[in-house]
Write a protein that holds these residues in place. Structure first.
Motif, PDB file in Angstrom:
ATOM      1  N   ALA A  21       0.822  -1.207   0.000  1.00 11.77           N
ATOM      2  CA  ALA A  21       0.000   0.000   0.000  1.00 11.77           C
ATOM      3  C   ALA A  21       0.857   1.259   0.000  1.00 11.77           C
ATOM      4  CB  ALA A  21      -0.943  -0.005   1.199  1.00 11.77           C
ATOM      5  N   VAL A  22       1.928   1.260   0.792  1.00 12.06           N
ATOM      6  CA  VAL A  22       2.810   2.424   0.813  1.00 12.06           C
ATOM      7  C   VAL A  22       3.472   2.630  -0.536  1.00 12.06           C
ATOM      8  CG1 VAL A  22       4.959   3.355   1.731  1.00 12.06           C
ATOM      9  CG2 VAL A  22       3.273   2.437   3.276  1.00 12.06           C
ATOM     10  N   ALA A  23       4.045   1.581  -1.083  1.00 10.50           N
ATOM     11  CA  ALA A  23       4.782   1.711  -2.340  1.00 10.50           C
ATOM     12  C   ALA A  23       3.880   2.174  -3.474  1.00 10.50           C
ATOM     13  CB  ALA A  23       5.447   0.386  -2.682  1.00 10.50           C
ATOM     14  N   THR A  24       2.712   1.568  -3.606  1.00  8.85           N
ATOM     15  CA  THR A  24       1.831   1.919  -4.716  1.00  8.85           C
ATOM     16  C   THR A  24       1.233   3.303  -4.545  1.00  8.85           C
ATOM     17  OG1 THR A  24       0.007   0.723  -3.648  1.00  8.85           O
ATOM     18  CG2 THR A  24       1.305  -0.473  -5.289  1.00  8.85           C
ATOM     19  N   ASN A  25       0.862   3.655  -3.322  1.00  5.96           N
ATOM     20  CA  ASN A  25       0.327   4.999  -3.092  1.00  5.96           C
ATOM     21  C   ASN A  25       1.403   6.063  -3.241  1.00  5.96           C
ATOM     22  OD1 ASN A  25      -2.652   5.235  -2.204  1.00  5.96           O
ATOM     23  ND2 ASN A  25      -1.953   3.413  -1.115  1.00  5.96           N
ATOM     24  N   ALA A  26       2.594   5.780  -2.755  1.00  5.17           N
ATOM     25  CA  ALA A  26       3.679   6.757  -2.895  1.00  5.17           C
ATOM     26  C   ALA A  26       3.985   7.017  -4.368  1.00  5.17           C
ATOM     27  CB  ALA A  26       4.921   6.264  -2.166  1.00  5.17           C
ATOM     28  N   GLU A  27       3.996   5.967  -5.159  1.00  7.60           N
ATOM     29  CA  GLU A  27       4.230   6.161  -6.597  1.00  7.60           C
ATOM     30  C   GLU A  27       3.081   6.928  -7.246  1.00  7.60           C
ATOM     31  OE1 GLU A  27       6.354   3.428  -9.487  1.00  7.60           O
ATOM     32  OE2 GLU A  27       4.248   2.830  -9.781  1.00  7.60           O
ATOM     33  N   ARG A  28       1.869   6.564  -6.916  1.00  7.49           N
ATOM     34  CA  ARG A  28       0.699   7.236  -7.497  1.00  7.49           C
ATOM     35  C   ARG A  28       0.691   8.725  -7.177  1.00  7.49           C
ATOM     36  NH1 ARG A  28      -4.356   8.480  -5.240  1.00  7.49           N
ATOM     37  NH2 ARG A  28      -3.861   7.358  -3.316  1.00  7.49           N
ATOM     38  N   PRO A  69      16.468  -4.834   3.977  1.00  3.32           N
ATOM     39  CA  PRO A  69      16.035  -3.755   3.086  1.00  3.32           C
ATOM     40  C   PRO A  69      15.964  -4.160   1.622  1.00  3.32           C
ATOM     41  CG  PRO A  69      18.299  -3.385   3.806  1.00  3.32           C
ATOM     42  CD  PRO A  69      17.757  -4.516   4.631  1.00  3.32           C
ATOM     43  N   PHE A  70      16.856  -5.027   1.172  1.00  2.00           N
ATOM     44  CA  PHE A  70      16.850  -5.401  -0.238  1.00  2.00           C
ATOM     45  C   PHE A  70      15.645  -6.266  -0.569  1.00  2.00           C
ATOM     46  CE2 PHE A  70      21.253  -4.432   0.805  1.00  2.00           C
ATOM     47  CZ  PHE A  70      21.526  -3.485  -0.167  1.00  2.00           C
ATOM     48  N   MET A  71      15.237  -7.109   0.362  1.00  2.00           N
ATOM     49  CA  MET A  71      14.031  -7.905   0.140  1.00  2.00           C
ATOM     50  C   MET A  71      12.793  -7.017   0.183  1.00  2.00           C
ATOM     51  SD  MET A  71      14.814 -11.500   2.067  1.00  2.00           S
ATOM     52  CE  MET A  71      16.234 -12.494   1.573  1.00  2.00           C
ATOM     53  N   ALA A  72      12.764  -6.072   1.126  1.00  2.00           N
ATOM     54  CA  ALA A  72      11.628  -5.152   1.192  1.00  2.00           C
ATOM     55  C   ALA A  72      11.526  -4.320  -0.078  1.00  2.00           C
ATOM     56  CB  ALA A  72      11.771  -4.245   2.411  1.00  2.00           C
ATOM     57  N   LEU A  73      12.651  -3.831  -0.568  1.00  3.84           N
ATOM     58  CA  LEU A  73      12.638  -2.992  -1.766  1.00  3.84           C
ATOM     59  C   LEU A  73      12.326  -3.811  -3.019  1.00  3.84           C
ATOM     60  CD1 LEU A  73      15.699  -0.715  -0.958  1.00  3.84           C
ATOM     61  CD2 LEU A  73      13.285  -0.051  -0.933  1.00  3.84           C
ATOM     62  N   THR A  74      12.772  -5.059  -3.054  1.00  2.00           N
ATOM     63  CA  THR A  74      12.425  -5.920  -4.185  1.00  2.00           C
ATOM     64  C   THR A  74      10.927  -6.174  -4.209  1.00  2.00           C
ATOM     65  OG1 THR A  74      14.602  -6.971  -4.170  1.00  2.00           O
ATOM     66  CG2 THR A  74      12.836  -8.152  -5.289  1.00  2.00           C
ATOM     67  N   TYR A  75      10.353  -6.394  -3.037  1.00  2.00           N
ATOM     68  CA  TYR A  75       8.905  -6.587  -2.933  1.00  2.00           C
ATOM     69  C   TYR A  75       8.184  -5.341  -3.442  1.00  2.00           C
ATOM     70  CZ  TYR A  75       4.609  -8.491  -0.842  1.00  2.00           C
ATOM     71  OH  TYR A  75       3.361  -9.011  -0.650  1.00  2.00           O
ATOM     72  N   ALA A  76       8.668  -4.163  -3.039  1.00  2.00           N
ATOM     73  CA  ALA A  76       8.071  -2.903  -3.509  1.00  2.00           C
ATOM     74  C   ALA A  76       8.272  -2.727  -5.011  1.00  2.00           C
ATOM     75  CB  ALA A  76       8.671  -1.730  -2.748  1.00  2.00           C
ATOM     76  N   ALA A  77       9.448  -3.122  -5.504  1.00  2.00           N
ATOM     77  CA  ALA A  77       9.744  -2.968  -6.933  1.00  2.00           C
ATOM     78  C   ALA A  77       8.771  -3.759  -7.794  1.00  2.00           C
ATOM     79  CB  ALA A  77      11.175  -3.410  -7.216  1.00  2.00           C
ATOM     80  N   ALA A  78       8.387  -4.936  -7.309  1.00  2.00           N
ATOM     81  CA  ALA A  78       7.506  -5.796  -8.092  1.00  2.00           C
ATOM     82  C   ALA A  78       6.100  -5.219  -8.217  1.00  2.00           C
ATOM     83  CB  ALA A  78       7.445  -7.186  -7.465  1.00  2.00           C
ATOM     84  N   ARG A  79       5.776  -4.239  -7.386  1.00  2.00           N
ATOM     85  CA  ARG A  79       4.432  -3.663  -7.381  1.00  2.00           C
ATOM     86  C   ARG A  79       4.397  -2.230  -7.894  1.00  2.00           C
ATOM     87  NH1 ARG A  79       5.153  -7.827  -4.626  1.00  2.00           N
ATOM     88  NH2 ARG A  79       3.458  -9.191  -3.979  1.00  2.00           N
TER      89      ARG A  79
END
Length: 294
Positions: A21-28, A69-79
Protein backbone atom coordinates in the motif's frame (compact mmCIF):
# COMPACT_ATOMS: atom_id res chain seq x y z
CA UNK A 1 12.71 19.63 -4.72
CA UNK A 2 11.62 16.01 -4.35
CA UNK A 3 9.90 14.32 -1.40
CA UNK A 4 10.66 10.78 -0.29
CA UNK A 5 8.99 8.37 2.15
CA UNK A 6 10.97 6.79 5.01
CA UNK A 7 10.53 3.96 5.81
CA UNK A 8 9.18 0.69 4.47
CA UNK A 9 9.96 -2.74 5.86
CA UNK A 10 9.73 -1.68 9.51
CA UNK A 11 7.01 -1.99 12.13
CA UNK A 12 3.57 -2.42 10.58
CA UNK A 13 5.11 -1.51 7.23
CA UNK A 14 6.88 -4.86 7.29
CA UNK A 15 3.46 -6.40 6.64
CA UNK A 16 3.12 -7.39 2.97
CA UNK A 17 -0.23 -5.64 2.53
CA UNK A 18 0.89 -2.37 4.09
CA UNK A 19 4.27 -2.42 2.35
CA UNK A 20 2.41 -2.77 -0.94
CA UNK A 21 0.00 0.00 0.00
CA UNK A 22 2.81 2.42 0.81
CA UNK A 23 4.78 1.71 -2.34
CA UNK A 24 1.83 1.92 -4.72
CA UNK A 25 0.33 5.00 -3.09
CA UNK A 26 3.68 6.76 -2.90
CA UNK A 27 4.23 6.16 -6.60
CA UNK A 28 0.70 7.24 -7.50
CA UNK A 29 1.12 10.47 -5.53
CA UNK A 30 4.52 11.37 -6.99
CA UNK A 31 6.79 10.69 -4.05
CA UNK A 32 10.30 10.36 -5.47
CA UNK A 33 11.66 7.50 -3.37
CA UNK A 34 10.76 4.90 -0.77
CA UNK A 35 13.53 4.18 1.74
CA UNK A 36 14.20 1.00 3.72
CA UNK A 37 16.45 0.85 6.83
CA UNK A 38 18.69 -1.98 7.98
CA UNK A 39 19.82 -3.82 11.07
CA UNK A 40 20.51 -7.54 11.05
CA UNK A 41 19.95 -7.74 14.80
CA UNK A 42 19.38 -5.49 17.77
CA UNK A 43 20.60 -6.51 21.20
CA UNK A 44 18.73 -6.82 24.47
CA UNK A 45 21.45 -4.68 26.05
CA UNK A 46 23.86 -2.31 24.36
CA UNK A 47 25.93 0.69 25.32
CA UNK A 48 26.46 2.12 21.82
CA UNK A 49 24.92 5.56 21.37
CA UNK A 50 22.34 6.05 18.64
CA UNK A 51 23.80 9.02 16.73
CA UNK A 52 20.66 10.50 15.16
CA UNK A 53 18.55 11.22 18.21
CA UNK A 54 17.99 14.66 19.61
CA UNK A 55 18.49 14.03 23.31
CA UNK A 56 16.68 10.68 23.17
CA UNK A 57 17.57 7.03 22.90
CA UNK A 58 16.80 4.78 19.94
CA UNK A 59 13.30 5.95 18.86
CA UNK A 60 12.00 2.43 18.21
CA UNK A 61 11.70 -0.73 20.25
CA UNK A 62 14.45 -3.27 19.68
CA UNK A 63 11.78 -5.93 19.08
CA UNK A 64 10.22 -4.09 16.16
CA UNK A 65 9.78 -6.11 12.94
CA UNK A 66 12.54 -5.04 10.54
CA UNK A 67 12.90 -6.64 7.11
CA UNK A 68 16.10 -6.96 5.16
CA UNK A 69 16.03 -3.76 3.09
CA UNK A 70 16.85 -5.40 -0.24
CA UNK A 71 14.03 -7.90 0.14
CA UNK A 72 11.63 -5.15 1.19
CA UNK A 73 12.64 -2.99 -1.77
CA UNK A 74 12.42 -5.92 -4.19
CA UNK A 75 8.91 -6.59 -2.93
CA UNK A 76 8.07 -2.90 -3.51
CA UNK A 77 9.74 -2.97 -6.93
CA UNK A 78 7.51 -5.80 -8.09
CA UNK A 79 4.43 -3.66 -7.38
CA UNK A 80 5.63 -0.37 -8.88
CA UNK A 81 7.19 0.86 -12.10
CA UNK A 82 8.98 4.18 -11.55
CA UNK A 83 9.49 5.18 -7.90
CA UNK A 84 13.11 5.01 -6.70
CA UNK A 85 14.12 2.38 -4.16
CA UNK A 86 16.69 3.45 -1.56
CA UNK A 87 18.43 1.77 1.32
CA UNK A 88 18.49 4.08 4.28
CA UNK A 89 21.01 2.88 5.08
CA UNK A 90 22.79 -0.36 4.13
CA UNK A 91 25.42 -1.41 6.67
CA UNK A 92 28.10 -2.16 4.09
CA UNK A 93 30.85 -3.58 6.36
CA UNK A 94 28.46 -6.32 7.55
CA UNK A 95 28.54 -7.88 4.06
CA UNK A 96 30.98 -9.63 1.80
CA UNK A 97 31.42 -7.03 -0.99
CA UNK A 98 30.94 -9.47 -3.87
CA UNK A 99 27.75 -10.76 -2.27
CA UNK A 100 26.48 -7.22 -1.71
CA UNK A 101 27.40 -6.27 -5.28
CA UNK A 102 25.31 -9.19 -6.54
CA UNK A 103 22.33 -8.31 -4.33
CA UNK A 104 22.39 -4.66 -5.46
CA UNK A 105 22.82 -5.54 -9.13
CA UNK A 106 19.95 -8.02 -8.95
CA UNK A 107 17.53 -5.51 -7.41
CA UNK A 108 18.61 -2.75 -9.78
CA UNK A 109 18.31 -5.01 -12.82
CA UNK A 110 14.88 -6.33 -11.84
CA UNK A 111 13.56 -2.83 -11.05
CA UNK A 112 14.80 -1.27 -14.29
CA UNK A 113 17.57 0.80 -12.70
CA UNK A 114 15.72 2.25 -9.71
CA UNK A 115 18.06 1.33 -6.84
CA UNK A 116 19.79 4.04 -4.82
CA UNK A 117 22.32 2.55 -2.42
CA UNK A 118 22.37 4.58 0.78
CA UNK A 119 25.27 3.36 2.89
CA UNK A 120 26.76 3.68 6.35
CA UNK A 121 29.52 2.17 8.43
CA UNK A 122 27.31 1.31 11.42
CA UNK A 123 26.85 2.71 14.92
CA UNK A 124 25.87 -0.40 16.94
CA UNK A 125 29.10 -2.10 17.94
CA UNK A 126 27.27 -4.91 19.68
CA UNK A 127 25.62 -5.85 16.37
CA UNK A 128 29.05 -6.22 14.76
CA UNK A 129 30.20 -8.31 17.73
CA UNK A 130 27.19 -10.61 17.41
CA UNK A 131 27.93 -11.10 13.72
CA UNK A 132 31.62 -11.74 14.34
CA UNK A 133 32.61 -8.78 12.17
CA UNK A 134 35.47 -6.46 13.20
CA UNK A 135 34.40 -3.06 14.43
CA UNK A 136 37.80 -1.44 13.99
CA UNK A 137 38.68 0.20 10.67
CA UNK A 138 35.20 -0.36 9.31
CA UNK A 139 35.34 3.00 7.50
CA UNK A 140 38.33 1.91 5.44
CA UNK A 141 36.75 -1.48 4.77
CA UNK A 142 33.58 0.26 3.59
CA UNK A 143 35.53 2.35 1.10
CA UNK A 144 37.30 -0.70 -0.29
CA UNK A 145 34.02 -2.63 -0.46
CA UNK A 146 32.39 0.15 -2.51
CA UNK A 147 35.41 0.34 -4.81
CA UNK A 148 35.33 -3.43 -5.29
CA UNK A 149 31.59 -3.38 -5.94
CA UNK A 150 31.97 -0.66 -8.54
CA UNK A 151 34.68 -2.77 -10.13
CA UNK A 152 32.38 -5.75 -10.75
CA UNK A 153 29.40 -3.51 -11.58
CA UNK A 154 31.47 -2.07 -14.39
CA UNK A 155 34.01 -3.72 -16.65
CA UNK A 156 36.52 -4.68 -13.97
CA UNK A 157 37.23 -8.25 -12.92
CA UNK A 158 40.07 -7.88 -10.42
CA UNK A 159 40.60 -5.83 -7.29
CA UNK A 160 43.38 -5.86 -4.72
CA UNK A 161 43.60 -3.86 -1.50
CA UNK A 162 44.00 -4.43 2.22
CA UNK A 163 40.59 -5.97 2.90
CA UNK A 164 39.40 -7.16 -0.52
CA UNK A 165 41.24 -9.26 -3.06
CA UNK A 166 39.88 -11.10 -6.08
CA UNK A 167 41.08 -11.82 -9.59
CA UNK A 168 39.05 -12.61 -12.69
CA UNK A 169 35.67 -12.33 -10.96
CA UNK A 170 32.65 -12.36 -13.29
CA UNK A 171 29.31 -11.06 -12.02
CA UNK A 172 26.21 -10.67 -14.20
CA UNK A 173 23.79 -9.08 -14.77
CA UNK A 174 25.18 -5.61 -14.24
CA UNK A 175 23.21 -2.73 -12.73
CA UNK A 176 21.46 -0.69 -15.40
CA UNK A 177 23.96 2.16 -14.93
CA UNK A 178 26.86 -0.22 -14.38
CA UNK A 179 29.42 1.26 -12.00
CA UNK A 180 27.32 4.44 -11.99
CA UNK A 181 24.72 2.94 -9.66
CA UNK A 182 24.26 5.85 -7.21
CA UNK A 183 25.83 5.50 -3.77
CA UNK A 184 24.68 7.99 -1.13
CA UNK A 185 26.83 8.13 2.00
CA UNK A 186 24.85 8.53 5.20
CA UNK A 187 25.75 10.35 8.41
CA UNK A 188 26.48 13.88 9.53
CA UNK A 189 29.76 13.58 11.42
CA UNK A 190 32.86 15.12 9.89
CA UNK A 191 34.06 11.63 8.99
CA UNK A 192 30.79 10.80 7.22
CA UNK A 193 30.87 14.05 5.25
CA UNK A 194 34.45 13.34 4.20
CA UNK A 195 33.44 9.87 3.02
CA UNK A 196 30.57 11.31 1.00
CA UNK A 197 32.77 13.95 -0.61
CA UNK A 198 35.54 11.48 -1.33
CA UNK A 199 33.70 8.62 -3.03
CA UNK A 200 29.94 9.11 -2.80
CA UNK A 201 27.49 10.07 -5.51
CA UNK A 202 25.58 11.93 -2.86
CA UNK A 203 24.84 12.30 0.83
CA UNK A 204 21.88 11.47 3.06
CA UNK A 205 21.45 13.08 6.47
CA UNK A 206 18.91 12.26 9.11
CA UNK A 207 16.77 14.26 11.55
CA UNK A 208 18.25 17.67 10.77
CA UNK A 209 16.88 21.21 10.99
CA UNK A 210 17.18 23.56 8.00
CA UNK A 211 20.09 25.35 9.71
CA UNK A 212 21.91 22.10 10.45
CA UNK A 213 21.24 20.93 6.91
CA UNK A 214 22.71 24.11 5.46
CA UNK A 215 25.80 23.74 7.63
CA UNK A 216 26.32 20.13 6.51
CA UNK A 217 25.79 20.92 2.83
CA UNK A 218 28.12 23.91 2.95
CA UNK A 219 30.78 21.72 4.52
CA UNK A 220 30.19 19.06 1.87
CA UNK A 221 30.71 21.65 -0.84
CA UNK A 222 34.05 22.58 0.73
CA UNK A 223 35.10 18.94 0.97
CA UNK A 224 34.01 18.19 -2.59
CA UNK A 225 36.16 21.07 -3.81
CA UNK A 226 39.11 19.75 -1.80
CA UNK A 227 38.65 16.44 -3.62
CA UNK A 228 38.58 18.17 -6.99
CA UNK A 229 34.87 17.54 -7.37
CA UNK A 230 31.90 19.79 -8.00
CA UNK A 231 28.28 19.44 -6.97
CA UNK A 232 26.99 18.56 -10.45
CA UNK A 233 25.46 15.11 -10.20
CA UNK A 234 25.98 15.00 -6.44
CA UNK A 235 22.70 14.46 -4.59
CA UNK A 236 21.86 16.06 -1.25
CA UNK A 237 19.11 14.20 0.63
CA UNK A 238 17.98 14.69 4.21
CA UNK A 239 15.13 13.87 6.55
CA UNK A 240 13.70 16.78 8.54
CA UNK A 241 13.11 16.89 12.26
CA UNK A 242 9.70 15.89 13.57
CA UNK A 243 9.01 19.55 14.34
CA UNK A 244 9.41 20.57 10.69
CA UNK A 245 6.31 21.68 8.79
CA UNK A 246 5.60 22.34 5.12
CA UNK A 247 6.42 25.98 5.86
CA UNK A 248 10.05 24.83 6.12
CA UNK A 249 10.16 23.46 2.58
CA UNK A 250 11.71 26.58 1.10
CA UNK A 251 14.34 26.68 3.86
CA UNK A 252 15.43 23.13 3.10
CA UNK A 253 15.40 23.89 -0.63
CA UNK A 254 17.50 27.01 -0.08
CA UNK A 255 19.95 24.96 1.99
CA UNK A 256 20.58 22.90 -1.14
CA UNK A 257 18.42 19.82 -0.53
CA UNK A 258 17.49 17.77 -3.60
CA UNK A 259 15.26 15.32 -1.74
CA UNK A 260 13.58 15.70 1.62
CA UNK A 261 12.49 12.29 2.89
CA UNK A 262 9.74 12.29 5.49
CA UNK A 263 9.46 9.95 8.50
CA UNK A 264 5.71 10.04 9.25
CA UNK A 265 5.24 6.49 10.48
CA UNK A 266 7.47 7.12 13.49
CA UNK A 267 5.00 9.74 14.70
CA UNK A 268 1.73 8.41 13.28
CA UNK A 269 1.24 4.64 13.42
CA UNK A 270 -0.69 3.02 10.60
CA UNK A 271 -2.57 -0.25 10.87
CA UNK A 272 -4.56 -0.63 7.65
CA UNK A 273 -4.44 0.09 3.94
CA UNK A 274 -7.00 2.84 4.51
CA UNK A 275 -4.63 4.44 7.03
CA UNK A 276 -1.85 4.34 4.43
CA UNK A 277 -4.02 5.92 1.77
CA UNK A 278 -5.10 8.74 4.09
CA UNK A 279 -1.56 9.36 5.29
CA UNK A 280 0.08 9.41 1.86
CA UNK A 281 -2.65 11.58 0.35
CA UNK A 282 -2.30 14.05 3.21
CA UNK A 283 1.47 14.17 2.80
CA UNK A 284 1.13 14.56 -0.94
CA UNK A 285 -1.11 17.60 -0.61
CA UNK A 286 0.93 19.26 2.15
CA UNK A 287 4.49 18.32 1.15
CA UNK A 288 4.83 16.69 -2.28
CA UNK A 289 2.77 19.08 -4.38
CA UNK A 290 4.20 22.28 -2.81
CA UNK A 291 7.76 20.90 -3.11
CA UNK A 292 7.33 20.20 -6.81
CA UNK A 293 6.37 23.84 -7.35
CA UNK A 294 9.51 25.26 -5.70
Amino acid sequence: MKIGFFAIGIGNLARPDLLTAVATNAERLNFATVWAPEHVVFLERFSSRYPYSRGQNLPITTEIPLLNPFMALTYAAARTTRIRLATGICLVPEYNPLLLAKICATLDYLSGGRLVLGIGIGWLREEFDALGIPWERRAQRTREYIEAMRCVWGNGRSYSAEFVNFDGALSYPKPIKGAGLPVLVGGQTEGALKRAASYGNGWCGFNLTPVETAQAINRLRELLAENGRGTDGFEFSVSPTVEATPDDLRRYRDAGVDELYLTPVFQRPVASEADITRLTEELASTWVEPALKL
